[in-house]
Design a protein around this motif. Structure first.
Motif, PDB file in Angstrom:
ATOM      1  N   ARG A 257       9.439   4.119   1.434  1.00 56.33           N
ATOM      2  CA  ARG A 257       8.384   4.311   2.417  1.00 56.33           C
ATOM      3  C   ARG A 257       7.129   3.601   1.922  1.00 56.33           C
TER       4      ARG A 257
ATOM      5  N   LYS B 156       0.855  -1.189   0.000  1.00 55.14           N
ATOM      6  CA  LYS B 156       0.000   0.000   0.000  1.00 55.14           C
ATOM      7  C   LYS B 156       0.878   1.222   0.000  1.00 55.14           C
ATOM      8  N   ASN B 157       0.632   2.114  -0.954  1.00 57.84           N
ATOM      9  CA  ASN B 157       1.316   3.406  -0.979  1.00 57.84           C
ATOM     10  C   ASN B 157       2.828   3.302  -0.926  1.00 57.84           C
TER      11      ASN B 157
ATOM     12  N   GLU C 232       2.908   2.539   3.390  1.00 59.30           N
ATOM     13  CA  GLU C 232       1.940   2.388   4.460  1.00 59.30           C
ATOM     14  C   GLU C 232       1.960   0.934   4.915  1.00 59.30           C
ATOM     15  N   GLU C 233       2.030   0.054   3.932  1.00 57.30           N
ATOM     16  CA  GLU C 233       2.095  -1.373   4.200  1.00 57.30           C
ATOM     17  C   GLU C 233       2.959  -2.043   3.153  1.00 57.30           C
TER      18      GLU C 233
END
Lengths: 320, 330
Positions: free
Chosen positions: A64, A7-8, A66-67
């Motif tokens: 980086r 994610k992201n 989110e997940e």
């Protein structure tokens, strides 16, 4: 639970003040036994996303997300030792250039056993037997004497088979293949693709197949992700994407293939090039090259929208 | 095929051979037949494609045709003039008529020279034009291949792959050649850029009446751009004929496998033929047919006798069992 859930994911290079985003807010999902294709031109961030998943982005690069979950464990939030025990064993990768990704100073046998030694240590005899078994599995005839060969004594196809043997040595659940056949001839490419898909099917592992070759992806992958300048622009099954593309970029890529220009002489081409570090346009990144671009596209960045398995990042998707 | 029309071919090659001798151990020597008994004709304004896997002699053929390398034996005719009978002076003049575009635009342009110098260099060496005249010609050519005039004073690193390949095309066309040898001109480029460069090459052909020898391993590109196609395997032609004829109905087992191995977006189109094994070393070619070790149809006959290129079904094929194979297929 998905096998891989990203994610992201963002990867940046360069200074903190003026970073260059090689990968920009990418979401990927992959289930066991699935083949996910990632296509895009050079510079679209395909390989960098794969390297980030493997934890192979080195210092000046910043990863980086989110997940970044593999089998439910977030790879960015476990310590290095735990992460190392996963990469190479449960997640394995095959690189583009087989000739340069093997170490020229060590024999093939040594390099296969090296992986086993780290992840599944056993007696030397046992590991050697396993190496022979692996070479047999990837279709190298007469494997016992081949263990003693150095990489320069192998052809391109053979080297790629050895790379595959190393990758599957610890029975990975996820295999990332980054342009596995780009450096090979077509007849050899067909052999290697058959081998990869056969191994994938047999062990029901998940596979991420990265390529710039649309036709190769169309034949091998179930779900396909199209990337452009670090962003995901379209997601769908191979069938949906290649027969009814919704994003103008996907459509343009398919139309620029000579295969699709039957009956007319000139090929449809997409003017311009993928934007680099300093010439990113505002709004939609494709707008300077897109024939459907409006003022809205030049000012406002579209979102990736639609149902989970069929998403498009465009203000005015085709066919809607 | 080409022979049917009465025009004089701009390029004709007869029994062309290029052998290399390589050391094999201390005293032994071995011969590599990189190009072995090649014959073809090329008319003005037409495109002849040469396809095959790495090591089949495509690039050696390009080198011999552009006179970078000497053939071991055989004849090359440019506009009816035999190249190998020419004096050094005549050859220099002929060289201007045959130009080459290389595969890798990142390696083929000198990074220390400006664009104007790179494109103008052929004029500087081969003509007596003054500096301003050369500049005028270079700028005209840059406009023709789609490079903006302000690029004149820039260096190659400032350009993308597609633009670099345009520079290489401009340089090749400076001396008004009749034949352009394009050695994998688009294989280092992305698909969308590849289409731009292919369009440029086709436009220039229409405008200037160029003949192309288009060397490539990408069959879908070849199918689109070429009039005739030569399929090579280990230095020899295995199939030669009209592109449409060959692509719609390949006859040689190698051509069939090559076409079947190329991925297509339309999944239903392709039948699966898989070749086992890899190209044998050119140092120790088997007796008889070079393809026998990977061929599904090979028999004892194939390992005894070397197949010659013979006419069959509107094309030329080098296969001993071609009649039996096509009978069983029908």
């Amino acid at each position: 639970m998905s096998l891989l859930e990203i994610k992201n994911l963002t990867v940046e290079f360069g200074s903190i003040e003026k970073p260059f985003r090689a990968v920009d807010a990418v979401n990927l999902r992959l289930d066991e036994g699935e083949v996910l294709g990632i296509v895009g031109e050079s510079g679209s961030g395909k390989s960098v996303s794969a390297l980030a998943t493997m934890g192979l982005i080195e210092f000046p690069g910043r990863v980086r997300a989110e997940e970044l979950k593999f089998q439910g464990r977030d790879l960015l939030r476990i310590n290095d030792k735990q992460r190392r025990s996963i990469t190479g064993a449960d997640i394995a990768m095959i690189f583009q250039e087989p000739m340069t990704s093997l170490n020229p100073c060590f024999t093939v046998g040594y390099q296969i056993i090296e992986t086993l030694k780290v992840h599944q240590p056993d007696t030397r005899k046992q590991m050697k037997a396993r190496a022979v078994e692996l070479l047999e599995q990837v279709g190298i005839p007469d494997p016992v004497p081949r263990l003693k060969l150095f990489p320069h004594q192998l052809s391109g196809g053979m080297s790629q088979r050895v790379m595959i043997a190393i990758a599957i040595a610890c029975n990975p659940r996820l295999l990332i293949a980054d342009e596995p056949t780009t450096a090979l001839d077509v007849t050899i490419q067909a052999q290697i693709m058959d081998l990869l898909l056969e191994l994938q099917e047999k062990s029901k592992m998940g596979m991420v197949l990265i390529s710039h070759d649309l036709a190769l992806i169309a034949e091998a992958a179930g779900q396909v992700v199209v990337m452009y300048a670090g962003q995901v622009v379209e997601i769908g099954t191979a069938e949906e994407l290649f027969y009814t593309p919704k994003h103008p970029y996907t459509a343009a890529l398919i139309n620029s293939l000579p295969e699709h220009a039957k009956g007319k002489k000139r090929l449809d081409s997409l003017a311009g090039v993928v934007p680099g570090m300093y010439d990113r346009p505002s709004g939609c990144l494709l707008n300077p090259r897109c024939q459907y671009a409006t003022d809205r596209c030049r000012n406002e960045e579209p979102e990736l929208k639609g149902p989970l398995k069929r998403q498009v990042k465009c203000h005015t998707p085709l066919g809607e | 095929m080409n022979g049917q029309s009465s025009k004089i071919p701009v390029l004709e090659v007869k029994h062309l051979n290029r052998y290399y001798t390589v050391k094999k151990g201390l005293f032994e020597k071995a011969t590599v037949k990189a190009v072995n008994n090649i014959n073809f004709q090329l008319e003005a304004g037409k495109t002849l494609a040469v396809v095959g896997e790495s090591g089949c002699g495509k690039s050696t053929l390009a080198k011999v045709l552009t006179m970078i390398d000497e053939p071991t034996s055989g004849e090359i005719f440019f506009d009816g003039q035999n190249l190998l009978d020419c004096s050094a002076e005549e050859r220099k003049a002929l060289r201007q008529k045959v130009q080459i575009i290389f595969q890798d635009p990142y390696g083929s342009l000198n990074p220390r020279k400006k664009l104007g110098t790179i494109i103008g260099e052929p004029l500087k060496i081969n003509t007596t034009l003054s500096g301003p005249e050369r500049k005028k010609r270079v700028q005209a050519m840059m406009a023709k291949v789609g490079l903006r005039p302000e690029f004149f004073d820039r260096y190659p690193h400032m350009f993308s792959g597609g633009q670099r390949q345009r520079i290489a095309v401009a340089r090749a066309l400076m001396l008004n050649p009749k034949i352009v040898i394009a050695d994998e001109p688009v294989s280092a480029l992305d698909v969308s850029i590849q289409a731009q460069v292919l369009n440029l090459l086709m436009d220039l052909q229409d405008e200037l009446g160029l003949a192309y020898v288009f060397i490539s391993h990408d069959l879908s590109v070849v199918e689109h751009i070429a009039n005739d196609v030569i399929v090579m395997y280990l230095g020899q032609i295995v199939e030669y004929g009209n592109t449409k004829t060959i692509f719609s109905n390949p006859r040689h087992p190698y051509t069939q496998a090559l076409l079947a191995s190329t991925p297509k977006i339309d999944r239903t189109k392709r039948q699966k033929i898989r070749l086992s094994g890899e190209i044998p070393s050119p140092l120790q070619l088997p007796e008889g047919c070079p393809f026998q070790s990977r061929c599904v149809h090979s028999e004892s006959l194939c390992s005894n006798q070397r197949p010659e290129l013979e006419s069959f079904d509107q094309r030329k094929v080098a296969c001993l069992r071609i009649k039996e194979i096509s009978d069983t297929l029908q």
